[in-house]
Design an enzyme around this catalytic site. Sequence first.
Site, PDB file in Angstrom:
ATOM      1  CB  SER A 211     145.366  94.827  72.773  1.00 58.11           C
ATOM      2  OG  SER A 211     144.750  94.408  71.566  1.00 58.11           O
TER       3      SER A 211
ATOM      4  CD  GLU B 115     149.356 101.760  66.977  1.00 59.72           C
ATOM      5  OE1 GLU B 115     148.697 101.921  67.999  1.00 59.72           O
ATOM      6  OE2 GLU B 115     148.894 101.914  65.843  1.00 59.72           O
TER       7      GLU B 115
ATOM      8  N   GLY C  31     143.695  95.807  68.102  1.00 58.51           N
ATOM      9  CA  GLY C  31     142.282  95.412  68.093  1.00 58.51           C
ATOM     10  C   GLY C  31     142.053  93.928  68.299  1.00 58.51           C
TER      11      GLY C  31
ATOM     12  CG  HIS D 111     146.782 103.371  62.384  1.00 55.42           C
ATOM     13  ND1 HIS D 111     146.193 102.183  62.041  1.00 55.42           N
ATOM     14  CD2 HIS D 111     146.735 103.443  63.737  1.00 55.42           C
ATOM     15  CE1 HIS D 111     145.784 101.567  63.159  1.00 55.42           C
ATOM     16  NE2 HIS D 111     146.105 102.315  64.202  1.00 55.42           N
TER      17      HIS D 111
ATOM     18  CG  ASN E  51     143.363 105.742  66.141  1.00 55.25           C
ATOM     19  OD1 ASN E  51     142.521 106.445  65.594  1.00 55.25           O
ATOM     20  ND2 ASN E  51     143.984 104.742  65.517  1.00 55.25           N
ATOM     21  CD1 TRP E  52     139.071 108.535  70.381  1.00 62.12           C
ATOM     22  CD2 TRP E  52     137.367 109.881  69.839  1.00 62.12           C
ATOM     23  NE1 TRP E  52     138.861 109.389  71.431  1.00 62.12           N
ATOM     24  CE2 TRP E  52     137.820 110.238  71.132  1.00 62.12           C
ATOM     25  CE3 TRP E  52     136.304 110.595  69.288  1.00 62.12           C
ATOM     26  CZ2 TRP E  52     137.253 111.273  71.879  1.00 62.12           C
ATOM     27  CZ3 TRP E  52     135.733 111.631  70.031  1.00 62.12           C
ATOM     28  CH2 TRP E  52     136.199 111.950  71.310  1.00 62.12           C
ATOM     29  CE  LYS E  53     141.861 101.586  65.904  1.00 66.05           C
ATOM     30  NZ  LYS E  53     142.365 100.283  65.549  1.00 66.05           N
TER      31      LYS E  53
ATOM     32  N   GLY F  30     143.534 102.421  70.975  1.00 64.50           N
ATOM     33  CA  GLY F  30     142.408 102.409  70.043  1.00 64.50           C
ATOM     34  C   GLY F  30     141.110 102.164  70.798  1.00 64.50           C
ATOM     35  N   GLY F  31     140.672 100.918  70.829  1.00 65.31           N
ATOM     36  CA  GLY F  31     139.367 100.535  71.391  1.00 65.31           C
ATOM     37  C   GLY F  31     139.075 101.158  72.756  1.00 65.31           C
TER      38      GLY F  31
ATOM     39  CD  GLU G 134     143.017 100.190  62.052  1.00 64.60           C
ATOM     40  OE1 GLU G 134     142.505 101.312  62.109  1.00 64.60           O
ATOM     41  OE2 GLU G 134     143.020  99.395  63.019  1.00 64.60           O
TER      42      GLU G 134
HETATM   43  C1  PEP Z   1     145.323 101.471  67.262  1.00 68.31           C
HETATM   44  O1  PEP Z   1     144.550 101.269  66.354  1.00 68.31           O
HETATM   45  O2  PEP Z   1     146.137 102.404  67.159  1.00 68.31           O
HETATM   46  C2  PEP Z   1     145.272 100.610  68.447  1.00 68.31           C
HETATM   47  C3  PEP Z   1     146.314 100.549  69.206  1.00 68.31           C
HETATM   48  O3  PEP Z   1     144.096  99.907  68.643  1.00 68.31           O
HETATM   49  P1  PEP Z   1     143.726  98.970  69.902  1.00 68.31           P
HETATM   50  O4  PEP Z   1     144.125  99.688  71.150  1.00 68.31           O
HETATM   51  O5  PEP Z   1     142.248  98.769  69.809  1.00 68.31           O
HETATM   52  O6  PEP Z   1     144.490  97.696  69.738  1.00 68.31           O
END
Ligand code: PEP
Length: 240
Positions: free
Chosen positions: A204, A159, A165, A92, A8-10, A225-226, A94
């Site tokens: 994470s 999640e 994050g 999600h 997920n590049w957001k 994500g990151g 967010e």
């Molecule tokens: C996400 O936003 O779906 C996610 C899992 O982010 P991260 O891996 O950065 O925690």
Amino acid sequence: MRQLIAGNWKMFGLTQEAAAIATPLLAAGPLGRDLLVCPPATQIAAVARILAGSPVAIGGQDCHTEVQGAHTGDISAAMLRDAGASHVILGHSERRQNHGETDELVQAKVRAAVAAGLTPIVCVGESDAERQAGWETGVVGKQLKGSLPDDFAGIIAYEPLWAIGTGRTATEGDVAAMHRFIRETLARRFGAAGESISILYGGSVRPANAASLLAVPHVGGALVGGASLNAGQFLEIARA
Ligand code: PEP
């Protein structure tokens, strides 16, 4: 079922950055796991061109409930599909937090995604305060009940909000307990059909913790994500 590693590049990735993440995925070689990248909407078509003919799938990060209409700034599932997406992340945290998305709205988006031929990835997860209060399964159970239509045949991503994050990963025990709960909930509601719903873990996920998280029972892959913004790290996770 093969595990899926989804990135997920957001809201990250201009043209050059998107190409820099996508291009190395072409040389990934056989992984034994499926790969999916979800760039920002503006980069879906470009990333689809880069990855054309490769086994890497492309997804959107949200869609509207309608096919088209007077919805300034929104994007429909059909548009994602037209740009080259096969999947879409829905609900999600967010979006639930920043855009007030309810379970009811997420369910309407799931229906729209399926109608357009996309595989929905529905995100669920509890906050830190909810976990501290011992409400995590209640919260996730309610999200599953409200966000999934009765004929759901997509993917779930668990999640926990406190792990997204933050660098704070859920323990293998936390993940095992929640994934077992989700698996049992799906079996009660969907019967044998529920067995084909894969349950990703997200929060994470990094190269250092991926192998142990992906080995937890009922974990069908990872939503990253990151670390998905770096092709090297993303591929290390996929090879973990
Ligand atoms: C996400 O936003 O779906 C996610 C899992 O982010 P991260 O891996 O950065 O925690």
